[in-house]
Design a protein around this motif. Structure first.
Motif: not given
Ligand code: CUA
Length: 322
Positions: A17-27, A177-188
């Protein structure tokens, strides 16, 4: 070399669940692609340099005039020391800058991103939904399939916000304040982790992240807009108020702001920012043993409370369903 190459995926933990090599969104996918591009490129550099090095060891020595030796030396210095690194850096920048930009909050067309504020504390996460006034702790719920903008800051020391499968990493700095964008492809479900050493319990600062369909996310928010205040009153509620309410907020009951908001505690999957599965009995275990389970938090020991009062508070906490 083969051993080294095969060790790379192992040390970078390419699954889970914590791997950058298993991405679950476009970013996150952009970041993973950048990682693989860098890994591939530098493996190539390693192979070429090793080959030259082995060739230099094994080839027969030749006699050069001093002028020839200087010329050859200069050729290597200019080629290997200036041209090759410059080209490498430019290529990486061309590839990396757009990835870095997409991690940030750029204006977009169409549906505007949901805004969420996350505030780091030693050692827990405060999560606020400014549009609806909902506040929770140590869990981040978001809609899948659309961008979500996270604004981060810290209430004490520097922390760092990272949900590796959904986006990039950003520091949480007090007073900024810093900002970042997240996006998930699907529920999970995903896992976030503080990634800036912030004290003894830094590793126990885990964020439970859940992406929902639009309807489920709306239902999640709606359930928390209007807490069931009447159900929270009574003797156990008064005991909670007297002993815990100065620091902990429970919407409609107490307004403490030094410790995690507990309004929807019973609906969370873990206690103590990822330390204990939130099973029946877990609140009592936490109340009795938090000093051992997660030492150093600001929460006072509960030695002054007898078993009956502790049980009453624990049972009351187990009823904090939205
Ligand atoms: Cu917060 Cu490390």
């Amino acid at each position: 070399m083969t051993a080294l190459a095969s060790a790379v995926p192992l040390i970078s933990a390419c699954s889970g669940d914590q791997s950058i090599l298993a991405p679950a969104g476009p970013v996150a996918r952009d970041i993973a692609l950048l990682w693989w591009a860098m890994c591939g490129f530098f493996t190539l550099v390693l192979v070429v340099v090793s080959a030259i090095w082995i060739y230099a060891i094994w080839r027969k020595p030749r006699e050069y005039s001093l002028d020839d030796a200087r010329r050859i030396q200069n050729r290597w210095l200019i080629g290997g020391g200036i041209v090759l690194p410059s080209v490498t850096i430019v290529l990486l920048l061309l590839f990396g800058i757009p990835v870095g930009t997409r991690m940030m909050q750029l204006p977009i067309l169409g549906e505007q991103p949901l805004q969420i504020e996350v505030i780091g504390h030693q050692w827990w996460w405060e999560v606020r939904y400014p549009d609806s006034g909902v506040v929770t702790a140590n869990q981040l719920h978001l809609p899948a399939g659309r961008p979500v903008d996270i604004t981060v800051t810290s209430a004490d020391v520097i922390h760092s916000f990272w949900v590796p499968r959904l986006g990039g990493k950003i520091d949480m700095i007090p007073g900024r304040e810093n900002r970042i964008r997240l996006q998930a492809d699907a529920p999970g479900t995903f896992r976030g982790q503080c990634t800036e050493f912030c004290g003894t319990q830094h590793s126990h600062m885990i964020l439970d992240v859940q992406a929902h369909s639009d309807e489920d996310f709306a239902a999640w928010i709606d359930a928390r807009r209007e807490p069931q205040i009447e159900a929270l009153q009574g003797e156990a509620g008064a005991t909670f108020m007297a002993h815990c309410g100065t620091c902990h907020r429970v919407a409609g009951v107490s307004a403490g702001n030094r410790a995690p908001d507990l309004t929807d505690l019973a609906s969370r999957r873990t206690l103590g920012a990822g330390l204990l599965p939130n099973e029946p009995g877990a609140p009592l275990t936490w109340l009795r043993e938090h000093g051992r389970i997660k030492s150093g938090t600001g929460m006072p020991l509960t030695d002054d409370l007898d078993a009956e009062h502790l049980q009453a508070i624990a049972t009351w906490l187990e009823g904090l369903e939205p």
